[in-house]
Scaffold this active site. Sequence first.
Site, PDB file in Angstrom:
ATOM      1  CB  THR B 139       0.507  14.251  11.563  1.00  0.00           C
ATOM      2  OG1 THR B 139       0.081  14.382  10.213  1.00  0.00           O
ATOM      3  CG2 THR B 139      -0.688  14.344  12.473  1.00  0.00           C
ATOM      4  N   GLY B 178       3.723   6.639   9.394  1.00  0.00           N
ATOM      5  CA  GLY B 178       3.855   5.205   9.159  1.00  0.00           C
ATOM      6  C   GLY B 178       5.318   4.798   9.120  1.00  0.00           C
ATOM      7  CD  GLU B 420      -1.039  12.971   2.248  1.00  0.00           C
ATOM      8  OE1 GLU B 420      -0.779  14.127   1.885  1.00  0.00           O
ATOM      9  OE2 GLU B 420      -0.220  12.218   2.817  1.00  0.00           O
TER      10      GLU B 420
END
Lengths: 682, 660
Positions: B139, B178, B420
């Site tokens: 992303t 993350g 997702e």
Amino acid sequence: MSSRAHRVSLGDSWSQRVHPDIESERRRQAFDVERLTNLLDRGARNTTLRREVESLFRSDPAFSLVNTYFMTQKEHFQAAAQKRFLLHKMAQRLNWPEDGLEIDYARRALSGDIILGVHTVATKAIISLGSEEQIAKWVPLCKTYQIIATYAQTEMGHGSYLQGLETEATYDAATQEFVIHSPTITATKWWPGDLGCLATHAIVMAQLICSGAKRGMHAFVVPIRSPQDHTPLPGITAGDIGPRMGLENADNGFLQLDHVRVPRENMLSRFAQVLPDGTYIRCGTAQSNYLPMVVTRVDILTSVVLPSLQKACVIATRYSVIRRQGRLRPSDPEAKILDYQTQQQKLLFPLAMSYAFHFQAVSLLEFFQHAYNAVQSNDTSLLPELHVLTTGSKAMMTDFCAYGVELCRRACGGHGYSKLSGLPSLATQVVASCTYEGENTVLYLQVARFLMKNYQQIWETEGAHSQRSLPQSVQYFTMVHHDKCPAQNASDFLLPEIYTTAWAHTAARLVEDSARHLQVLTQSGADQQDAWNQTSVSLVQAAKAHCYYVTVKSFQDAVKKLDSEPAIQLVLKRLCDLFALHGILADSGIFLYDGFLSGPQVDMVRTAYLDLLSLIRKDAVLLTDAFDFTDQCLNSALGCYDGNVYERLFQWAQMSPNNNSQENPAYKKYIQPLIRSHGSKL
Amino acid sequence: MNPDLRRERAAATFNPELITHLLDGSPEKTRRRREIENKILSDPDFQHENHNFLTRSERYEAAIKKSAVMVKKMREFGIADPDEIMWFKSFVHRGQPEPLDLHLGMFLPTLLQQATAEQQERFFMPAWNLEITGTYAQTEMGHGTHLRGLETTATYDPKTQEFIINSPTVTSIKWWPGGLGKTSNHAIVLAQLITQGKCYGLHAFIVPIREIGTHKPLPGITVGDIGPKFGYEEMDNGYLKMDNYRIPRENMLMKYAQVKPDGTYVKPVSNKLTYGTMVFVRSFLVGAAAQSLSKACTIAIRYSAVRHQSEIKPGEPEPQVDFQTQQYKLFPILATAYAFQFVGSYMKDTYHRINESIGQGDLSELPELHALTAGLKAFTTWTANAGIEECRLACGGHGYSHCSGIPNIYVTFTPACTFEGENTVMMLQTARFLMKVYDQVQSGKLVHGLVSYLNDLPSQRIQPQQVAVWPTVVDINNPDSLTEIYKLRAARLIDIAAKSLQGEMSHRKSKEVAWNLTSVGLVRATDAHCHYVVVKLFADKLLKIQDKTIQAVLRNLFLLYSLYGISQKAGDFLQGNIMTGSQITQVNQRVLELLAVIRPNAVALVDAFDYKDITLGSVLGRYDGNVYENLFEWAKKSPLNKTEVHESYHKYLKPLQSKL
């Protein structure tokens, strides 16, 4: 100050340049945004005053809101205390009138992120419940902060159902004192704001017991912390209730009272008194004691709930014209996400709500002023209708605003999850209101009780005069209309009479069904309470439809009055149409059920609705600009007026304490030793 | 134990242990799960202070400490089965995300799937031993679900045999991964591959970002934390900007696509294979939706059973769960939690089954699986998201306090609606598949699988105004009959969407514009399709249950799930003449009856989910029901209660008073 200069308030390097993708949205001005702002402010003079007040908070870093995103709960609370202190000094310096609009506008500029919100509520409670002497004694102390008051009603085990509160106030005629006591752990006062660390006094709601009889809920002024060193007084246990989803500034606390004695004069006695010998005298309806609640509810709707939704709309709409994703035509550049029908469906309904609820709040405020003035001269006849109107509005507006804010948050994709978007804080602020000041299901059932009472009244007093005796909000029960909707094509559903009638018909039908269901159950031997419980799901449904009707009606009435502003009238009418039709589509079953709408008519509604989306889309950015929030007050990296989303998001992220150094002590402490231990094995 | 809860448990008509076995898959699996759980709960290395009272950086530290120990202990205990790894992780972190999630869940699996043998040799063991900690950077700040829009480039330089990785704009900065903010020293970066002057689309590259040893960012790398979020406080979601940063050619993951030393691009055999991970993660999210919803439900139902608020009859304070409105809020959610549990395990099984076929080179089922997971991921996460919030609200004011545990469940779960694959985009992907199937059916082709009901479309010729014969055959207590009418609703809405799409195109609008103008209807049709799939899978599951008492209990939940759905979407069933008004009345009535039928089993049904108190993290949802005493004890731990008089009093309140 011009509206643009006003809104662009952050003064960072990007503010100078407006992103072309948002500039182009503002080029086409179908209506005068400034005049719409004036309309929302209820007068151009208010707009001017508001902007003056808001601009005071521009340069002082102590009033910065963006820093709060990086604070712990404790630091955030401190910052809110500091802001309150500075605000007070400012108000003194500028000689602001006590109940003037300036303070409201200042609260708006600071997004309400200050302490002592409930102190104000408690002060108002003394004014509405206290006798003249009590007001003269306590209110000046409150206003000069010689005492800090909280309003302690909710208990650990008891909330919206007031009769269930356990705290007792037993009158002791020998000493002419009340003994205030929390008999169980569930009786602990829990949640009151400004109580955790701040309050010196509490307005405690307790069961009055005098001469051996229980007299219901009454309010008592109870000192809880020492005026010298602020430590809890004997018999008092008080503190903070622990972390919550939001409301860091609220200082929600708990309070246990162990046989705490207060003088007889500390019972607020405008509507009821206990004489020295213990004789109880009532001088008003039982409902009068709930007046502070009504005041608080109206205040919360206009100062917290509605602005939260409006801000969320501003942020999500502006972001949706900057964010580009995918292509609508293979040859085009990537499309603005607001050009997607699905995005319009998500965002334009909250926008319509923002306006619908604004006009509903205005009409509520007018009715409230009217009724409140009457109460002050001891005429309580309007109280039941006032009570039910605020109850219904509170339930409906908080429900829908919470839903709308969350919808806006999720419509911003991943970035809506970042606190820097401003949306998570708006969401946590507004969802709290679904529960505090009356849990919404309980409130819908209160509305339902009012509806049932008035519905039954029609049958009992059938005749020419019945309609006149009905409160205004339910006069539609007796409206004569068709069994079937007369609409012939999609454009008929843009006629306000058509959709308002559809809502009136369906609300009345659901009220009737519930009434019949209740009747059948009682006739078959169920007692009143069981029958009520077994009908409650359909009662809630009826109350919701009623509230929706009331909102559609008040929006429509407000739009009608705008004949002198045809351009504004046109765009607002579209929002009103969208609001009404969205509700029909969301629950088309209740309209199809008795054949009031036919299947083809529901398809017409859908066509009209989709057409409205693309029409309103063109004005969407201007419609949100009109709310006239400053960038500072929006406090969102996604929602600034200039549209420079990504640069600002990147810069704000740099403020994260995690970015203060490139060191990572936790990594060094826990991961590296692990690697070394593997190394030694190899 | 609280006497109310004791009574509730005694009154249940079934043994919850049997349902626990069913949910786990077998008694043996239940036993093993508990064994692992107990091992972790009794391990002093995994204890820490209640996270609600910690700051963000303290939570990060507590999580990374546990993660480090976890990796070590998982190996010591010989945990290797994928299910057991999942349990282990979830028990250690009590359902919270942790900084190594992407290392374990994305970095390592991607290496296994997409790295060549040589690359595995170089990277896998160091990564396994945490010398390399990695994340998965896809992303970007300005680009999410629409992958083709990603801007990061990887340009091949044949002279040095290196890729030049570059973030050309602000919007191209990698954002959100993350573990990137502070923890990782490597990232698998997705970038547009450019070689010999041509762009070949997205490919994956292993990029070192921090120096091993000092952990300092390497030259050319700008990396940091993206700041505070709604939840995910343990996680250092980060950003990454690469400034013409060079990596060797061998760092492109080249098991499938390749770039030769001279810059020649070699295409992968099938690009469908890269679907694999996506399909896996999305089907896993369906199970996660079930878990989160089940937890929220457990808390709200137990609390409702011990909370006596108002009185139905004067003098008899009933527990909240006796109120019809409370039952109406919570029991349909309970039924949904069960439905999603079964759908989740179906998805897992299907994934493994199809994965085996793929291993044998059979890709025929992939498109449907891909479409099914996209839609069901969106359908279940949206529903669960709303359901968790409803459970929170059903707890009244205390639901807002972190003591309830539900705010935490909500903020941890809600990103699943976005990550997702953003849900609306997911729905539209499934819609695209449904439209394709629709066209196939129209052209006389027979379709298979869960969409086979569309084969009947041409013969039904569904017309909005047709007075059909269906209503007479609806038996609202029969699972087959209910499945049938959900099927009819889906078929009708798919038919309408397809026709309006054709209609827009016949107005000579481009395909894309027509698609956009139909998209609200397409989402609605897909939603109906997914709803049908859930009802069908739940009905299928009922048939497989041997134990009669259990079957009876779950059958009531099935009926409630299906009938409540009809009642909520009555318009669809009425408008399509699938049901009449009087049948809707029967449905509404039956829903209320079912609430009363399920009522005595409500607590046992949430007990069967078998969550330990520590996993629930809720004072309100405690197994023993002793809510209020513990609520008070919990609050005392608040940092603001550490001193009797708070410093803000001296700093601000005192001066406020003395100013006068």
